[in-house]
Write an enzyme that holds these catalytic residues in place. Structure first.
Site, mmCIF file in Angstrom:
data_model
loop_
_atom_site.group_PDB
_atom_site.id
_atom_site.type_symbol
_atom_site.label_atom_id
_atom_site.label_comp_id
_atom_site.label_asym_id
_atom_site.label_seq_id
_atom_site.Cartn_x
_atom_site.Cartn_y
_atom_site.Cartn_z
ATOM 1 N N LYS A 298 0.833 -1.201 0.000
ATOM 2 C CA LYS A 298 0.000 0.000 0.000
ATOM 3 C C LYS A 298 0.875 1.262 0.000
ATOM 4 O O LYS A 298 2.092 1.185 0.226
ATOM 5 C CB LYS A 298 -0.920 -0.057 1.220
ATOM 6 C CG LYS A 298 -1.902 -1.257 1.199
ATOM 7 C CD LYS A 298 -2.743 -1.290 2.464
ATOM 8 C CE LYS A 298 -3.832 -2.355 2.385
ATOM 9 N NZ LYS A 298 -4.710 -2.305 3.588
ATOM 10 N N ARG B 182 2.857 -6.455 9.538
ATOM 11 C CA ARG B 182 2.064 -5.442 10.239
ATOM 12 C C ARG B 182 2.513 -5.305 11.689
ATOM 13 O O ARG B 182 2.552 -4.200 12.229
ATOM 14 C CB ARG B 182 0.582 -5.792 10.142
ATOM 15 C CG ARG B 182 0.024 -5.536 8.735
ATOM 16 C CD ARG B 182 -1.314 -6.209 8.543
ATOM 17 N NE ARG B 182 -1.994 -5.788 7.325
ATOM 18 C CZ ARG B 182 -3.142 -6.323 6.920
ATOM 19 N NH1 ARG B 182 -3.724 -7.286 7.618
ATOM 20 N NH2 ARG B 182 -3.717 -5.894 5.812
ATOM 21 N N THR C 175 -5.061 -7.563 10.859
ATOM 22 C CA THR C 175 -5.402 -6.237 10.346
ATOM 23 C C THR C 175 -5.040 -5.128 11.337
ATOM 24 O O THR C 175 -4.449 -4.120 10.956
ATOM 25 C CB THR C 175 -6.925 -6.167 10.056
ATOM 26 O OG1 THR C 175 -7.302 -7.321 9.314
ATOM 27 C CG2 THR C 175 -7.281 -4.907 9.291
ATOM 28 N N HIS D 36 -1.787 -5.544 1.584
ATOM 29 C CA HIS D 36 -3.059 -6.250 1.373
ATOM 30 C C HIS D 36 -2.727 -7.631 0.842
ATOM 31 O O HIS D 36 -1.787 -7.779 0.062
ATOM 32 C CB HIS D 36 -3.923 -5.529 0.324
ATOM 33 C CG HIS D 36 -5.023 -6.430 -0.187
ATOM 34 N ND1 HIS D 36 -6.228 -6.564 0.473
ATOM 35 C CD2 HIS D 36 -5.064 -7.291 -1.242
ATOM 36 C CE1 HIS D 36 -6.971 -7.463 -0.177
ATOM 37 N NE2 HIS D 36 -6.291 -7.917 -1.217
ATOM 38 N N ASN E 277 -1.770 -0.061 6.982
ATOM 39 C CA ASN E 277 -1.153 -1.284 7.510
ATOM 40 C C ASN E 277 -0.285 -1.997 6.481
ATOM 41 O O ASN E 277 -0.188 -3.220 6.471
ATOM 42 C CB ASN E 277 -2.231 -2.197 8.104
ATOM 43 C CG ASN E 277 -3.328 -2.507 7.103
ATOM 44 O OD1 ASN E 277 -3.196 -2.209 5.922
ATOM 45 N ND2 ASN E 277 -4.393 -3.120 7.566
ATOM 46 N N ARG F 16 -1.022 -14.352 4.224
ATOM 47 C CA ARG F 16 -1.810 -13.736 5.306
ATOM 48 C C ARG F 16 -1.056 -13.847 6.640
ATOM 49 O O ARG F 16 -1.043 -12.910 7.431
ATOM 50 C CB ARG F 16 -3.187 -14.404 5.440
ATOM 51 C CG ARG F 16 -4.101 -14.269 4.236
ATOM 52 C CD ARG F 16 -4.812 -12.953 4.118
ATOM 53 N NE ARG F 16 -5.745 -12.684 5.187
ATOM 54 C CZ ARG F 16 -6.538 -11.604 5.218
ATOM 55 N NH1 ARG F 16 -6.489 -10.693 4.224
ATOM 56 N NH2 ARG F 16 -7.349 -11.397 6.215
ATOM 57 N N PHE G 101 -15.268 3.292 7.307
ATOM 58 C CA PHE G 101 -13.896 3.640 6.925
ATOM 59 C C PHE G 101 -13.651 3.583 5.419
ATOM 60 O O PHE G 101 -12.542 3.855 4.958
ATOM 61 C CB PHE G 101 -12.897 2.728 7.659
ATOM 62 C CG PHE G 101 -13.076 1.242 7.394
ATOM 63 C CD1 PHE G 101 -12.560 0.643 6.250
ATOM 64 C CD2 PHE G 101 -13.750 0.442 8.306
ATOM 65 C CE1 PHE G 101 -12.719 -0.717 6.008
ATOM 66 C CE2 PHE G 101 -13.911 -0.928 8.079
ATOM 67 C CZ PHE G 101 -13.387 -1.499 6.917
ATOM 68 N N GLU H 168 -9.619 -10.792 -7.343
ATOM 69 C CA GLU H 168 -8.698 -9.654 -7.245
ATOM 70 C C GLU H 168 -7.641 -9.689 -8.359
ATOM 71 O O GLU H 168 -7.285 -8.645 -8.910
ATOM 72 C CB GLU H 168 -8.041 -9.650 -5.859
ATOM 73 C CG GLU H 168 -9.055 -9.334 -4.757
ATOM 74 C CD GLU H 168 -8.520 -9.521 -3.339
ATOM 75 O OE1 GLU H 168 -7.322 -9.856 -3.170
ATOM 76 O OE2 GLU H 168 -9.311 -9.329 -2.389
ATOM 77 N N TYR I 292 -12.397 -3.206 -3.263
ATOM 78 C CA TYR I 292 -12.911 -3.107 -1.893
ATOM 79 C C TYR I 292 -14.440 -3.131 -1.838
ATOM 80 O O TYR I 292 -15.029 -2.593 -0.898
ATOM 81 C CB TYR I 292 -12.372 -1.849 -1.215
ATOM 82 C CG TYR I 292 -10.946 -1.995 -0.709
ATOM 83 C CD1 TYR I 292 -10.584 -3.047 0.149
ATOM 84 C CD2 TYR I 292 -9.961 -1.071 -1.050
ATOM 85 C CE1 TYR I 292 -9.278 -3.178 0.628
ATOM 86 C CE2 TYR I 292 -8.648 -1.192 -0.565
ATOM 87 C CZ TYR I 292 -8.328 -2.253 0.277
ATOM 88 O OH TYR I 292 -7.037 -2.374 0.759
HETATM 89 N N1 LIG Z 1 -9.995 2.995 9.716
HETATM 90 C C1 LIG Z 1 -10.250 1.697 9.636
HETATM 91 N N2 LIG Z 1 -9.741 0.994 8.584
HETATM 92 C C2 LIG Z 1 -9.986 -0.328 8.524
HETATM 93 C C3 LIG Z 1 -10.772 -0.995 9.513
HETATM 94 N N3 LIG Z 1 -10.857 -2.300 9.184
HETATM 95 C C4 LIG Z 1 -10.171 -2.436 8.044
HETATM 96 N N4 LIG Z 1 -9.631 -1.256 7.624
HETATM 97 C C5 LIG Z 1 -8.838 -1.027 6.400
HETATM 98 O O1 LIG Z 1 -9.473 -1.727 5.343
HETATM 99 C C6 LIG Z 1 -8.626 -2.769 4.843
HETATM 100 C C7 LIG Z 1 -9.446 -3.964 4.460
HETATM 101 O O2 LIG Z 1 -10.045 -4.493 5.612
HETATM 102 P P1 LIG Z 1 -10.104 -6.073 5.869
HETATM 103 O O3 LIG Z 1 -10.403 -6.775 4.598
HETATM 104 O O4 LIG Z 1 -11.017 -6.266 7.020
HETATM 105 O O5 LIG Z 1 -8.614 -6.402 6.396
HETATM 106 P P2 LIG Z 1 -7.387 -7.158 5.694
HETATM 107 O O6 LIG Z 1 -7.958 -8.273 4.857
HETATM 108 O O7 LIG Z 1 -6.574 -7.667 6.857
HETATM 109 O O8 LIG Z 1 -6.611 -6.128 4.907
HETATM 110 C C8 LIG Z 1 -7.631 -3.007 5.990
HETATM 111 O O9 LIG Z 1 -6.422 -3.595 5.570
HETATM 112 C C9 LIG Z 1 -7.425 -1.600 6.503
HETATM 113 O O10 LIG Z 1 -6.553 -0.866 5.618
HETATM 114 C C10 LIG Z 1 -11.292 -0.220 10.609
HETATM 115 O O11 LIG Z 1 -11.971 -0.717 11.504
HETATM 116 N N5 LIG Z 1 -10.986 1.111 10.607
HETATM 117 MG MG LIG Z 2 -9.461 -8.209 3.421
#
Ligand SMILES: Nc1nc2c(ncn2[C@@H]2O[C@H](COP(=O)(O)OP(=O)(O)O)[C@@H](O)[C@H]2O)c(=O)[nH]1
Ligand SMILES: [Mg+2]
Length: 131
Positions: A9, A102, A91, A115, A112, A85, A57, A126, A49
């Site tokens: 990212k 992370r 996350t 992805h 973070n 992962r 968010f 994707e 996304y």
């Molecule tokens: N601000 C905020 N960003 C979030 C939150 N949850 C996820 N994100 C962002 O959205 C991305 C996608 O979320 P997710 O698919 O749940 O997590 P990942 O698969 O671990 O990347 C995350 O990597 C973060 O950049 C949250 O609760 N707050």
């Molecule tokens: Mg995800």
């Protein structure tokens, strides 16, 4: 062999962590099959996304991902999806174990560093969006 879609990212690129991130996958025995430095468009991020479209968010996430270039990769190997992962970590930075990307480098939930796809279905979806 599985393929997974990985993105370094904008914060990862800004902080000079491209080599660090890629080397962690390579040291695990995974192969980088495709790799591009690009500026993500709003259109591509909306597709990527889509599952988060209703989340509070979401808008902040999309604008952060457009702040600067990202490195998009296809990483391949046995069980590559779960391995990547695990290498990336949880996350939330407070939950990501030390020794993960992370855990070692992130201090924000949104920013973070990386992805990675979370299942075979998402990796196929994707990869078709980005490549
Ligand atoms: N601000 C905020 N960003 C979030 C939150 N949850 C996820 N994100 C962002 O959205 C991305 C996608 O979320 P997710 O698919 O749940 O997590 P990942 O698969 O671990 O990347 C995350 O990597 C973060 O950049 C949250 O609760 N707050
Ligand atoms: Mg995800």
């Amino acid at each position: 062999m599985e393929k997974t879609l990985v993105i370094i990212k904008p914060d990862g690129v800004e902080r000079g962590l491209i080599g660090e991130v890629i080397s962690r996958y390579e040291r695990k025995g995974l192969k980088i099959k495709e790799c591009r430095l690009i500026n993500a468009t709003k259109d591509i991020l909306e597709q990527h996304y889509i599952e988060h479209k209703e989340k509070p968010f979401y808008e902040g996430l999309v604008s952060y991902m457009m702040r600067g270039p990202v490195v998009v990769m296809i990483v391949e190997g046995n069980e590559a999806i779960q391995l990547v992962r695990n290498i990336n970590g949880s996350t939330k930075p407070t939950e990501a174990a030390m020794g993960t990307i992370r855990g070692d480098f992130a201090n924000s939930v949104t920013e973070n560093i990386v992805h990675a796809s979370d299942s075979i279905e998402s990796s196929e979806r994707e990869i078709s969006i980005w490549f």
